[in-house]
Design an enzyme around this catalytic site. Structure first.
Site, PDB file in Angstrom:
ATOM      1  N   ASP A   3       0.818  -1.203   0.000  1.00 27.70           N
ATOM      2  CA  ASP A   3       0.000   0.000   0.000  1.00 27.70           C
ATOM      3  C   ASP A   3       0.857   1.261   0.000  1.00 27.70           C
ATOM      4  OD1 ASP A   3      -2.610   1.409   0.450  1.00 27.70           O
ATOM      5  OD2 ASP A   3      -1.647   1.955   2.335  1.00 27.70           O
TER       6      ASP A   3
ATOM      7  N   GLU B 230       1.358  -0.430  -5.153  1.00 31.36           N
ATOM      8  CA  GLU B 230       0.407   0.641  -5.430  1.00 31.36           C
ATOM      9  C   GLU B 230       1.240   1.924  -5.470  1.00 31.36           C
ATOM     10  OE1 GLU B 230      -3.325   3.204  -3.671  1.00 31.36           O
ATOM     11  OE2 GLU B 230      -1.757   2.406  -2.396  1.00 31.36           O
TER      12      GLU B 230
END
Length: 732
Positions: A413, A466
């Site tokens: 993330d 990401e």
């Protein structure tokens, strides 16, 4: 002064000194309990045994089948016994009389240290890849005794005790042994404390008493409770399957376990891991996805963070069951032939008082300087990636999920927030690196090291970034100056294509490049095309409600867009609810709107997703060369006037697939298109088909190849284009 008086005074001073130590133990501020408690030699013949047992009325040492009564020091919980050096062997057994019950156990201070010194060296060097096997709470056998070892890194604490429901949360019971060389505290308690709740009680350098959950806890209490729980590593982890390569079909179903489906019969509560296995796995298999991606499952206190503000990084959330039930859930996913990915959050952590923030009274895990250690967007702390022990902590967490559960991969993330020192900061709010730049060198080297380590241990795993910027070489190997990820989310494709789809078809011809620009860089990285949870929250609207027009056009637009997505180079990711066109935005507190599947238009979208996944897995041309320009050719990428896109997907040795997307609500008859030479083409997908909720405009299923030049090809085809539809034509 007589000799007798001198001896008496010495004894008095010694007793007073011992009494002061007893009071220090009672306050839980004794600096080195192991230097005082346990068995200590007086001379060549005698030794003294000391224990501190709050609440005890009597304590005896068990030796040679005899109980040797210990003497209590005044009104304290300190008990002492002078014995012959050879009479009592270690570890020492105690009989403890609490008045209303008697307990037998071992004196923790009679055990030697069970700490692995070599592992601690690697931990302090930042290279310990399996630190969770050494830190935290573990049931082990030590010196022939089955018990529980607790280990925690807290180099700046003056004293640390383990507290729990096994000692009435009393910090005076089990002060821990300090190892100055590593900054680590540990204690072995001769009792199997499985399933017991615990924390660490720390005395800071400023004499502040704080209580912290275990950073390496394998299990934690169900929030809002905050204690860690003694648990064991799962046995027989699932094996990692070779289904994660860039030349394979990867279609990912992203899931938030707490809101995919709720238990209506039990007050709308969460499904358990077992119930999720029974319901989620067959559902995903039926839709044809290859992988399930779980939003963060590390324990987190605040439901509204969706798991992106974890406190127990090593503990699968207890919302759905315990660690063994989670492991079984993963095993069942893998046994069904699906891959499983999890969201991993090494970019930041929350400021909950029982968490990592100011762990030992100092900025241990985070930077002390707020310009480096505080995240303004999320009101969270940022790890100190330059600190060796923090690197060991994070690297070990990555290996933990892959090794101990057989999880196929990690979606990392907010990578951009890790890479840039000035991320979401104005001038003067960030600190340049040693070269004066904005790159976070510690985070970069850590990501490279983690990727090299996990791929080195098992080349079948996958890591996914990401990463929302144009950082070069995200999926380039780390030994070639890349970050070393397997895949990167293609945020540019997602943003541009959704912006295009939001527009009324009459205006799309002016924004044609929003659908073609992604092909300029499509092969610069190994990409995944994400339609994730982030696109259906915070007022952005659901996917179906992003589409323009009346209800029919909304559904037709979405179906055509899905067809475009599944044919575009890059692996696929779709967030739950998108597979049946849920109207409402995602809400983490409630279930998906499953009743919508009773309506034909929603069931039609579900049917389309099944068909897309089936065709995608069937035809290597749709996935085999995703990261190479050899797998894609435009036929006509410039037909802005009609808002039609046409291209070829190719493989190394399988039939080509011709893709045609009509993003206007008009029927185009006798639409001619140049194609490579072939015997003919079979229409294998039409998103306007009645089975998907389409209009059912009659189109040719068996398309003849004409000897007419068009679009730079010697041959062409002529067919009818249905409104707002995508076609897949497979070469015969």
């Amino acid at each position: 002064m007589s000799v007798a008086n001198f001896v008496s005074l010495s004894q008095l001073n010694e007793e007073q000194h011992t009494l002061e130590k007893a009071y220090s133990l009672q306050r839980a501020d004794f600096i080195n309990a192991f230097s005082f408690l346990g068995k200590h030699t007086i001379n060549s013949e005698l030794a003294i045994i000391r224990c501190f047992v709050p609440g005890a009325q009597k304590v005896a040492v068990r030796a040679n089948k005899q109980n040797l009564a210990m003497e209590q020091l005044q009104d304290t919980a300190l008990f002492q016994l002078v014995v012959s050096n050879s009479k009592v062997a270690e570890p020492i057994e105690l009989n403890i009389d609490y008045g209303n019950c008697q307990v037998q156990g071992y004196l923790p201070y009679s055990f030697s240290s069970s700490l692995d010194v070599d592992a601690m060296y690697l931990f302090n060097q930042g290279t310990l890849a399996h630190a969770y096997r050494h830190f935290g709470a573990h049931v082990i056998t030590h010196q022939g005794v089955k018990g529980t070892r607790f280990t925690v890194w807290a180099p700046n604490a003056k004293a640390v005790s383990v507290i729990g429901d096994f000692n009435h949360w009393d910090a005076s019971c089990y002060p821990m042994r300090f190892h100055p060389a590593s900054g680590v505290w540990e204690i072995f308690i001769g009792e199997d404390l499985s399933d017991k709740n615990y924390k660490y009680s720390l005395l800071t350098e400023h004499d502040q008493r704080i209580e912290k959950a275990d950073p390496f806890a394998l299990q934690m209490q169900l929030p809002p409770h905050t204690a860690s729980r003694v648990a064991r590593l799962p046995t027989n982890p699932a094996s990692i399957s070779p289904i994660n390569k860039f030349n394979q079909a990867i279609s990912i179903y992203e899931v938030h376990l707490g809101s995919w489906r709720r238990n209506v019969e039990e007050g709308n509560g969460y499904l358990t891991y077992q119930q999720l296995a029974e319901q989620l796995i067959p559902y995903v298999l039926d839709l044809g996805f290859t992988h399930i991606q779980l939003m963060p499952i590390s324990e987190f206190p605040f439901d509204g963070s969706w798991g992106y503000q974890p406190v127990g990084l090593y503990a699968p959330t207890s919302r759905f069951g315990d660690i063994n039930q989670f492991a079984e859930f993963i095993r069942q996913i893998k046994a069904a032939g699906l891959g499983v990915l999890i969201d991993w959050v090494p970019g930041h952590f929350p400021n909950d008082p029982h968490g990592l923030a100011m762990f030992d009274g100092t900025h241990l895990y985070e930077h002390a300087d707020k310009r480096q250690g505080y995240h303004p967007d999320w009101n969270t702390h940022i790890y100190n990636y330059d600190r060796a022990e923090v690197r060991s902590f994070l690297m070990s967490n990555a290996t933990y999920w892959l090794t101990e559960f057989g999880i196929d991969g990690l979606r990392v993330d907010a990578v951009a927030s890790m890479l840039y020192l000035d991320y979401s900061r104005e001038e003067g709010q960030w600190v340049p690196n040693c070269y004066g730049g904005r790159e976070n060198l510690g985070a970069i080297s850590l990501l490279q090291h983690i990727n090299a380590k996990v791929y080195g241990e098992n080349p079948n795993i996958v890591t996914i970034a990401e990463e929302s910027t144009a950082w070069p070489g995200v999926t380039k190997p780390s030994d070639q100056s890349g970050l070393g990820f397997g895949f990167k989310w293609n945020m540019g494709w997602m943003n541009d294509s959704l912006e295009y789809m939001k527009k009324d078809p009459i205006y799309r011809r002016h924004h044609h490049n929003e659908m073609t620009f992604s092909l300029v860089y499509a092969f610069s990285e190994n990409y995944i095309l994400p339609l994730s949870h982030d696109e259906v929250v915070h007022g952005k609207g659901s996917l179906i409600n992003k589409m323009p027009g009346d209800d029919w056009q909304k559904f037709a637009n979405l179906r055509a867009f899905y067809g475009f997505m599944w044919a575009h180079p890059g692996k696929k990711l779709l967030f739950m609810g998108g597979e049946f066109a849920q109207y409402d935005e995602w809400d983490h507190d409630i279930s998906l709107d499953w009743h919508l599947l009773n309506e034909a238009k929603h069931q039609g979208v579900s049917n389309l997703i099944k068909a897309l996944n089936t065709l995608y897995k069937t035809h290597p041309s749709l996935y085999q060369l995703d990261n190479s320009g050899e797998g894609f050719d435009w036929i006509d990428g410039g037909n802005a006037e009609q808002s039609v896109f046409s291209f070829i997907r190719k493989s190394s040795d399988q039939p080509n697939v011709i893709v045609i997307c009509n993003f206007t609500p008009t029927v185009c008859e006798n639409f001619k298109l140049g194609v490579p030479k072939a015997k003919g083409y079979q229409l294998e997908l039409n998103t306007d088909d009645i089975q998907f909720g389409g209009s059912g405009v009659l189109v040719e299923s068996d398309v003849t190849v004409l000897n007419e030049e068009n679009h730079g090809f010697d041959h062409s085809i002529s067919l009818t284009l249905a409104p707002l539809a995508t076609y897949y034509l497979v070469e015969k």
